[in-house]
Design an enzyme around this catalytic site. Structure first.
Site, PDB file in Angstrom:
ATOM      1  N   LYS A 250     -13.360 -51.233 -57.580  1.00 37.35           N
ATOM      2  CA  LYS A 250     -13.888 -51.399 -58.937  1.00 37.35           C
ATOM      3  C   LYS A 250     -13.583 -52.797 -59.461  1.00 37.35           C
ATOM      4  CE  LYS A 250     -11.517 -47.823 -60.155  1.00 37.35           C
ATOM      5  NZ  LYS A 250     -10.902 -46.652 -60.825  1.00 37.35           N
TER       6      LYS A 250
ATOM      7  N   GLY B 294      -9.402 -44.164 -70.025  1.00 39.13           N
ATOM      8  CA  GLY B 294      -9.893 -43.126 -69.132  1.00 39.13           C
ATOM      9  C   GLY B 294     -11.114 -43.469 -68.307  1.00 39.13           C
ATOM     10  N   THR B 295     -11.476 -44.744 -68.226  1.00 40.36           N
ATOM     11  CA  THR B 295     -12.690 -45.094 -67.469  1.00 40.36           C
ATOM     12  C   THR B 295     -12.541 -44.764 -65.982  1.00 40.36           C
ATOM     13  OG1 THR B 295     -11.864 -47.370 -67.382  1.00 40.36           O
ATOM     14  CG2 THR B 295     -13.574 -46.898 -68.998  1.00 40.36           C
TER      15      THR B 295
END
Length: 269
Positions: free
Chosen positions: A173, A206-207
């Site tokens: 990510k 919380g991604t």
């Protein structure tokens, strides 16, 4: 209805952890279950206390789930102790779990280390080889490879190393300022970029939990890994773009942004 289980810690403020996972799974059309690894006292400004489950109790939670409503996918989030990690791995092997998404929660967005070196080694040895896909952020990718990740070329090399070492796909990510929220999926010797547009929203609590749960939900529904990642990226973009603003710190996203029916309406004044 397809089913999924989250194995992770509880977030009392509801923005991350199993609460975010359950909301995400429901919003993505699967039946959500949970095995709680730890209770946390936290809100949008930080974590104040953690109470871990015992390995024995966690094993009983997983027995209860797998012997009754067998999950079509498994998402694993925060697990901070080696004993808990070994219990999860043993139960996943015992029940021949499938579509396992591991979010290797090791480094907070703030840069703080969340689990011990010993627990990291146990994760690598016990859980990573069982995974369908790992979803590390940039700091976690650096911990796993021992290399600095500063460029897109670094991301490709790091993802390649992780994928080859643990024989699973890796979604690296890129949301930690490296690029414009572009993520790299490396699988079976090939890679694909998933481009995202950076949404100017400071509320990103919380991604990571949400993305990995959305991937697991789509795998449970029969989508390929690439399709699952693409759908999960679109879902999280929508949840961020809804611009929910709660709490005094980095607030949660609107997991239910796409749910609109008679039961979500507010009272008319």
């Amino acid at each position: 209805m397809r089913t999924a289980v989250t194995i992770a810690g509880s977030d009392s403020s509801g923005g991350a952890g199993i609460q975010a996972d359950i909301k995400t799974m429901m919003a993505n059309g699967v039946y959500a279950m949970s095995a709680i690894t730890a209770l946390t006292a936290q809100n949008t400004t930080g974590v104040t206390s953690i109470l871990n489950a015992t390995p024995e109790f966690l094993g009983q939670e997983l027995d209860a789930i797998f012997t009754d409503i067998y999950p079509d996918a498994v998402k694993i989030g925060m697990v901070s102790e080696s004993g808990l990690i070994r219990t999860i791995a043993a139960k996943l092997r015992q029940y021949e779990a499938k579509n396992i998404v591991v979010d290797p929660v090791m480094v907070a967005t703030s840069g703080a280390r969340l689990i011990s070196e010993e627990a990291v080694e146990t994760l690598k040895k016990e859980l990573f080889p069982l995974a369908c896909v790992l979803t590390p952020n940039i700091p976690e990718t650096e911990v796993l490879t021992g290399m600095e990740v500063k460029t897109t070329e670094d991301m490709i090399e790091a993802a390649k190393r992780i994928s080859e070492e643990y024989h699973c796909a890796v979604l690296c990510k890129g949301g930690h300022q490296l690029n414009d929220a572009n993520d790299l999926l490396y699988a079976d010797g090939t890679y694909r970029w998933f481009n995202g547009k950076r949404i100017s929203n400071p509320n990103t609590h919380g991604t990571g939990c949400t993305l990995s749960s959305a991937i697991a939900s789509n795998l449970a529904k029969g989508f390929s890994l690439e399709e699952s990642v693409e759908r999960a990226k679109n879902y999280i973009s929508g949840a961020l773009a809804a611009m929910l603003d709660l709490g005094k710190g980095s607030g949660p996203m609107d997991h239910g942004f796409a749910i609109d029916n008679a039961y979500t309406k507010e009272a008319e004044v």
